[in-house]
Design an enzyme around this catalytic site. Structure first.
Site, PDB file in Angstrom:
ATOM      1  N   LEU A   1       0.826  -1.217   0.000  1.00 11.53           N
ATOM      2  CA  LEU A   1       0.000   0.000   0.000  1.00 11.53           C
ATOM      3  C   LEU A   1       0.854   1.258   0.000  1.00 11.53           C
ATOM      4  CD1 LEU A   1      -3.102   0.754   2.172  1.00 11.53           C
ATOM      5  CD2 LEU A   1      -1.095   2.219   2.419  1.00 11.53           C
ATOM      6  N   LEU A   2       0.493   2.187  -0.859  1.00 14.03           N
ATOM      7  CA  LEU A   2       1.128   3.518  -0.870  1.00 14.03           C
ATOM      8  C   LEU A   2       0.094   4.533  -0.414  1.00 14.03           C
ATOM      9  CD1 LEU A   2       3.048   5.195  -3.787  1.00 14.03           C
ATOM     10  CD2 LEU A   2       0.785   6.054  -3.207  1.00 14.03           C
ATOM     11  N   ASN A   3       0.518   5.485   0.433  1.00 14.36           N
ATOM     12  CA  ASN A   3      -0.360   6.638   0.625  1.00 14.36           C
ATOM     13  C   ASN A   3       0.420   7.938   0.473  1.00 14.36           C
ATOM     14  OD1 ASN A   3       0.082   5.331   3.389  1.00 14.36           O
ATOM     15  ND2 ASN A   3      -0.881   7.163   4.141  1.00 14.36           N
ATOM     16  N   ASP A   4       0.505   8.791   1.463  1.00 10.84           N
ATOM     17  CA  ASP A   4       0.943  10.178   1.250  1.00 10.84           C
ATOM     18  C   ASP A   4       2.314  10.333   0.581  1.00 10.84           C
ATOM     19  OD1 ASP A   4      -1.080  10.088   3.095  1.00 10.84           O
ATOM     20  OD2 ASP A   4      -0.004  11.178   4.654  1.00 10.84           O
TER      21      ASP A   4
ATOM     22  N   GLN B   1       4.633   7.253   1.937  1.00 10.61           N
ATOM     23  CA  GLN B   1       4.132   6.325   2.948  1.00 10.61           C
ATOM     24  C   GLN B   1       3.928   4.982   2.272  1.00 10.61           C
ATOM     25  OE1 GLN B   1       2.816   7.065   6.596  1.00 10.61           O
ATOM     26  NE2 GLN B   1       4.780   7.938   5.989  1.00 10.61           N
TER      27      GLN B   1
ATOM     28  N   SER C   1       3.874  10.587   8.097  1.00  8.15           N
ATOM     29  CA  SER C   1       4.264  11.587   7.095  1.00  8.15           C
ATOM     30  C   SER C   1       5.126  12.712   7.638  1.00  8.15           C
ATOM     31  CB  SER C   1       3.010  12.178   6.456  1.00  8.15           C
ATOM     32  OG  SER C   1       2.441  11.217   5.618  1.00  8.15           O
TER      33      SER C   1
ATOM     34  N   ARG D   1       0.652  15.369  14.087  1.00 12.68           N
ATOM     35  CA  ARG D   1       1.556  14.707  13.121  1.00 12.68           C
ATOM     36  C   ARG D   1       1.771  15.518  11.846  1.00 12.68           C
ATOM     37  NH1 ARG D   1      -2.819  11.054  13.658  1.00 12.68           N
ATOM     38  NH2 ARG D   1      -4.441  11.375  12.099  1.00 12.68           N
ATOM     39  N   ASP D   2       2.623  14.962  11.003  1.00 14.70           N
ATOM     40  CA  ASP D   2       2.878  15.427   9.633  1.00 14.70           C
ATOM     41  C   ASP D   2       3.622  16.763   9.581  1.00 14.70           C
ATOM     42  OD1 ASP D   2       1.285  13.196   9.173  1.00 14.70           O
ATOM     43  OD2 ASP D   2      -0.530  14.369   8.784  1.00 14.70           O
TER      44      ASP D   2
ATOM     45  N   GLU E   1      -4.989  17.099   9.039  1.00 15.47           N
ATOM     46  CA  GLU E   1      -3.760  16.374   8.718  1.00 15.47           C
ATOM     47  C   GLU E   1      -2.975  17.096   7.617  1.00 15.47           C
ATOM     48  OE1 GLU E   1      -5.306  12.438   7.522  1.00 15.47           O
ATOM     49  OE2 GLU E   1      -4.665  11.707   9.472  1.00 15.47           O
TER      50      GLU E   1
HETATM   51  C1  FRU Z   1      -2.768  11.004   5.857  1.00 12.15           C
HETATM   52  C2  FRU Z   1      -2.179  10.284   7.059  1.00 12.15           C
HETATM   53  C3  FRU Z   1      -1.228  11.174   7.827  1.00 12.15           C
HETATM   54  C4  FRU Z   1      -0.338  10.179   8.487  1.00 12.15           C
HETATM   55  C5  FRU Z   1      -0.200   9.127   7.423  1.00 12.15           C
HETATM   56  C6  FRU Z   1      -0.047   7.725   7.937  1.00 12.15           C
HETATM   57  O1  FRU Z   1      -3.182  10.131   4.864  1.00 12.15           O
HETATM   58  O2  FRU Z   1      -3.197   9.786   7.888  1.00 12.15           O
HETATM   59  O3  FRU Z   1      -1.853  12.051   8.726  1.00 12.15           O
HETATM   60  O4  FRU Z   1       0.898  10.732   8.828  1.00 12.15           O
HETATM   61  O5  FRU Z   1      -1.374   9.201   6.648  1.00 12.15           O
HETATM   62  O6  FRU Z   1       0.195   6.847   6.885  1.00 12.15           O
END
Ligand code: FRU
Length: 468
Positions: free
Chosen positions: A38-41, A57, A101, A159-160, A218
């Site tokens: 899985l890829l996210n941010d 991520q 992130s 976070r972030d 976020e």
């Molecule tokens: C946003 C988020 C961030 C967090 C990250 C975790 O998509 O929820 O706030 O740092 O993804 O993967």
């Protein structure tokens, strides 16, 4: 996870799955996507004078939101990317439930990452540390540990970090939730990266003229652009409206003026950044005079876990890289000009939309001039209907097959559409509006047009550009 065990499990997962991933008909031809898992941010987007770096991520072990690592690509031209050694693994007490992130800067001549160490407790609560890591000779990163704990008055959802330097002072914006479950952005400053001082709340729910604007904000990103300041933000829990903020979580921006002497941000109302079905957690960098953005073409907590690619061991992709500008008080997004290098075999057609030729592939770019209404069908799964100064994007839900709708309002004269195997990015009137969406057609991949009005259509096939 212990580092050696973690790396060996990741290697095994990549060896086991990457062949399935790449041959999946939904795997992108030129968008960035995970080799497995899985890829996210997008994280740590920056430019070192020669290479752009994009971290992300990444859960390399499964398609769930767990075990978040930082993957790393780099590129000289934003088009051809190379895989770099995995940058961060969640293997320390202060980041054991995810290297969440964050951003990257050049500090004392070295590429330095600032990320959130996420720690969950058995009772369901959590804490968060803002941490640093610095590049080493092997192309990896050495962790330097936490530099900031939870501020008083906020929950474990802090976070972030996005950090930047201005006039020799370092600044950080952080996404946060206060103890009354209101989403906020916190502003910090520092003379060096190891000791941060809280300035206060920069924006958020019940601040700066906003009413309730969600329980958690976020991925903040504050920057100056065309003599204004933009705060990108992902508010969670914002009220759905009839035609706006329809995704499970939204990506939005505030435009206004930030004063470095008072550290106050005066801004207007929240504006949705992308009106499509999938867009979240964007991050920008300033490089060679341009403000560039990558977004995650996904949204958490919605229907993501019904996406069919999970059966092939991968999920999600990035948007294309975009260049930002402010015009008449609005943020414009356009694909970076480098993407034109992917164009091949231009074809031009003009006439009544009903007579337009069928396009038999998806890795394609379309440019259209409109003189009235138009509908574009992307196989049997997604349709863009433009009429009466509105764009309606309809898609069959991957969960139950029902049609769902997203909207963008404006008098649309020009369209630029970037398609890939399972995604579209639709730019209205040269970036005045954007809709980004994934879609997963069951039938053949075809694009057809209908309507009684004239269109002028240019198409290009797009060449493959997968990271090596
Ligand atoms: C946003 C988020 C961030 C967090 C990250 C975790 O998509 O929820 O706030 O740092 O993804 O993967």
């Amino acid at each position: 996870m212990n580092k050696n065990e973690g790396l060996s499990a990741i290697l095994q997962s990549v060896m086991r799955n990457s062949a399935n991933t790449i041959k999946d008909k939904y795997y992108p031809h030129w968008h960035l996507a995970p080799v497995t898992g899985l890829l996210n941010d997008p994280n740590g987007f920056c430019f070192d004078g020669e290479y752009y770096h994009l971290f992300y991520q990444w859960n390399p072990l499964s398609c769930e939101h767990k075990h978040k690592c930082w993957g790393h690509w780099r590129s000289k031209d934003l088009i051809t990317w190379q895989h770099q050694p995995i940058a961060l693994l969640p293997n320390e007490f202060y980041d054991k439930d995810g290297c969440y992130s964050g951003s990257a800067v050049f500090y004392q001549g070295k590429l330095t990452l600032c990320y959130t160490g996420n720690v969950k407790f058995e009772d369901g609560s959590r804490t968060a540390w803002q941490c640093l890591a610095v590049e080493n000779q092997q192309g990896g990163f050495d962790k330097l540990g936490p530099v900031l704990g939870l501020p008083e008055g906020y929950s474990g959802h802090v976070r972030d970090p996005k950090i930047w330097q201005y006039n020799d002072v370092w600044y950080m914006v952080l996404g946060a939730q206060n103890l009354d479950k209101q989403g906020k952005v916190l502003l910090y400053r520092a003379s060096h990266l190891y000791q941060w001082q809280l300035v206060g709340e920069l924006a958020g729910s019940y601040l700066g003229g906003l009413a309730d604007a969600g329980y958690m904000w976020e991925c903040p990103d504050l920057f100056e652009l065309d003599e204004r300041f933009i705060l990108l933000i992902c508010p969670q829990g914002i009220k759905r409206e009839q035609q706006r903020f329809l995704n499970s979580h939204s990506s939005a921006y505030l435009i206004g003026d930030f004063d470095y002497s008072t550290l106050q941000f005066q801004h207007g109302d929240l504006i949705e950044l992308d009106a499509g079905f999938e867009f979240y957690a964007p991050q920008t960098t300033f490089a060679n005079g341009r403000r560039l953005l990558f977004g995650w073409m996904g949204v958490p907590d919605g229907e993501e876990m019904y996406q069919p690619t999970i059966a092939n061991g991968w999920i999600h992709q990035m948007t294309c890289p975009r260049e930002l500008h402010v015009k008449e008080g609005k943020l414009y997004q356009q694909p970076v000009k480098e993407l034109q290098q992917l164009r091949q075999n231009p074809a031009y057609w003009q006439g009544i939309a009903d007579d337009a030729p069928t396009i038999n592939e998806f890795s394609i770019e379309l440019e259209l001039q409109l003189f009235g209404s138009l509908t574009i069908h992307f196989s049997d799964t997604l349709s863009l209907i433009i009429e009466n100064e509105q764009a309606l994007l309809k898609r069959r839900s991957a969960k139950n097959g029902e049609w769902q709708s997203r909207f963008w309002s404006g008098d649309i004269k020009h369209l630029q559409i970037l398609c890939d195997s399972s995604s579209v990015e639709i730019f209205f009137n040269h970036g005045m509006g954007v809709m980004s969406s994934r879609f997963f057609p069951l039938e053949k991949q075809i694009i057809t047009f209908s309507g009684k009005d004239v269109i002028k259509l240019t198409t290009w096939q797009l060449t493959d550009a997968l990271p090596s």
